[in-house]
Design a protein around this motif. Sequence first.
Motif, PDB file in Angstrom:
ATOM      1  N   LYS A   1      -3.427  -8.559  10.155  1.00  0.00           N
ATOM      2  CA  LYS A   1      -4.390  -8.474   9.066  1.00  0.00           C
ATOM      3  C   LYS A   1      -3.699  -8.024   7.775  1.00  0.00           C
ATOM      4  O   LYS A   1      -3.995  -8.494   6.686  1.00  0.00           O
ATOM      5  CB  LYS A   1      -5.481  -7.481   9.454  1.00  0.00           C
TER       6      LYS A   1
ATOM      7  N   GLU B   1      -2.357  -9.744   3.428  1.00  0.00           N
ATOM      8  CA  GLU B   1      -2.934  -9.142   2.226  1.00  0.00           C
ATOM      9  C   GLU B   1      -1.893  -9.113   1.111  1.00  0.00           C
ATOM     10  O   GLU B   1      -0.740  -8.744   1.323  1.00  0.00           O
ATOM     11  CB  GLU B   1      -3.410  -7.711   2.518  1.00  0.00           C
TER      12      GLU B   1
ATOM     13  N   LYS C   1     -12.626  -0.867  -2.695  1.00  0.00           N
ATOM     14  CA  LYS C   1     -12.726  -1.310  -1.306  1.00  0.00           C
ATOM     15  C   LYS C   1     -12.209  -0.225  -0.360  1.00  0.00           C
ATOM     16  O   LYS C   1     -12.798   0.026   0.700  1.00  0.00           O
ATOM     17  CB  LYS C   1     -11.941  -2.609  -1.113  1.00  0.00           C
TER      18      LYS C   1
ATOM     19  N   SER D   1     -15.851  -4.609   9.683  1.00  0.00           N
ATOM     20  CA  SER D   1     -14.761  -5.492   9.296  1.00  0.00           C
ATOM     21  C   SER D   1     -14.315  -5.192   7.873  1.00  0.00           C
ATOM     22  O   SER D   1     -15.131  -5.090   6.961  1.00  0.00           O
ATOM     23  CB  SER D   1     -15.204  -6.958   9.398  1.00  0.00           C
ATOM     24  N   TRP D   2     -13.001  -5.050   7.708  1.00  0.00           N
ATOM     25  CA  TRP D   2     -12.423  -4.874   6.366  1.00  0.00           C
ATOM     26  C   TRP D   2     -12.748  -6.085   5.503  1.00  0.00           C
ATOM     27  O   TRP D   2     -13.077  -5.954   4.323  1.00  0.00           O
ATOM     28  CB  TRP D   2     -10.916  -4.688   6.509  1.00  0.00           C
ATOM     29  N   GLU D   3     -12.663  -7.268   6.102  1.00  0.00           N
ATOM     30  CA  GLU D   3     -12.884  -8.494   5.337  1.00  0.00           C
ATOM     31  C   GLU D   3     -14.312  -8.621   4.830  1.00  0.00           C
ATOM     32  O   GLU D   3     -14.563  -9.309   3.826  1.00  0.00           O
ATOM     33  CB  GLU D   3     -12.545  -9.717   6.198  1.00  0.00           C
ATOM     34  N   GLN D   4     -15.261  -7.992   5.494  1.00  0.00           N
ATOM     35  CA  GLN D   4     -16.666  -8.134   5.113  1.00  0.00           C
ATOM     36  C   GLN D   4     -17.128  -7.103   4.080  1.00  0.00           C
ATOM     37  O   GLN D   4     -18.270  -7.161   3.627  1.00  0.00           O
ATOM     38  CB  GLN D   4     -17.543  -8.041   6.366  1.00  0.00           C
TER      39      GLN D   4
END
Length: 349
Positions: free
Chosen positions: A38, A42, A226, A242-245
């Motif tokens: 993940k 980034e 974030k 989720s980090w992505e969400q």
Amino acid sequence: MDNLFSLTIDAGVFAVPHRTCSSADVEKYVQIILDCKKLVDESWVALYISSKASDRLWDDCLYPIRGNLKNLLNTHGMMEIDANTVGRVADHLLGRAFFLEDHYKISDVLWDNLEVEPDILTDSQSEGLRRDRARSVVITAILQNHCESLKENFVLILKNAPKNTVQLHADIEILEHERDDIPAITKGFSGKVLICDSFSGLIECFKEDSLLENATNKDDIEFAIKIALYKQLLLDNGFVTSWEQIRTPKIGNRFTKSCNYVCSHNSDDTPIKIMRSIIETCLDRNLSAVHALRKTRGGGSSQRVRSFDKARAQRRDIDRDLHLHYWQHPDGTIELASIVHHDDMSIPE
């Protein structure tokens, strides 16, 4: 965003646990590899590994991991985990990571009398991995303690991190490098290294108020927010789906400039206060501090509404003097506009 953080993966992270380990250990092993995947995708992360890591793993028959992991999963009856998928991720990480020594121009380091607290060396699966971890710890400590740009953004990822910081002391016998910011280091070197063993642990290493204070563009601001949102959701719920969400607010064209100015001309805790007000806005909390930003100062004046999208102007108290001005869109989306002093009722469109 240009690689705000440098993360070094310890070679031991890739070593499949011994077959006598617990099912929880297997799950943690798989999760940390997936977490590292993940991170490598980034833009704010630069990923490193010791130049000797691959050799150590090969010499100890710990890589490739697929065969060892399949046997381990069969032993624990964990058929829901695909060893081939985890193996591909490990290959991807080893292929994408830069060599720590090459990038930071440290060609060699030899030491004696190394002491680390807590002890993160004795749990290595082999002497080769223990030696490689010690090398990474020493190099990272030297860089983190003597290179100003790396003091708060250089993290070592381990399979098991009992704390988030390791203190070390060593006699440095040889240090060969091509850097201008490392002084002569001989015996009696002391330093510390930030460590983690999970994605949430990594996030905890970051200081969102410092990121906000030093932000130079919208991407930097969004990343700082974030980080802060992740920490707050973790504090509230004990987990983050989720980090992505995680969704950050829109950043207006003049917000970064106004934030930089206010942070540099006020007290040291101003970035903390600003971030707290942003998080409260994002999570719709402390609504007593929010007021409609009106067209005039008159009590009967109507709230400002942006003509092209019907967003409504809002004013949130940060403290007695500072205020966060933002637009609230009809669908609830937040757009940060500016940080202003008490008498300023303007809001950039």
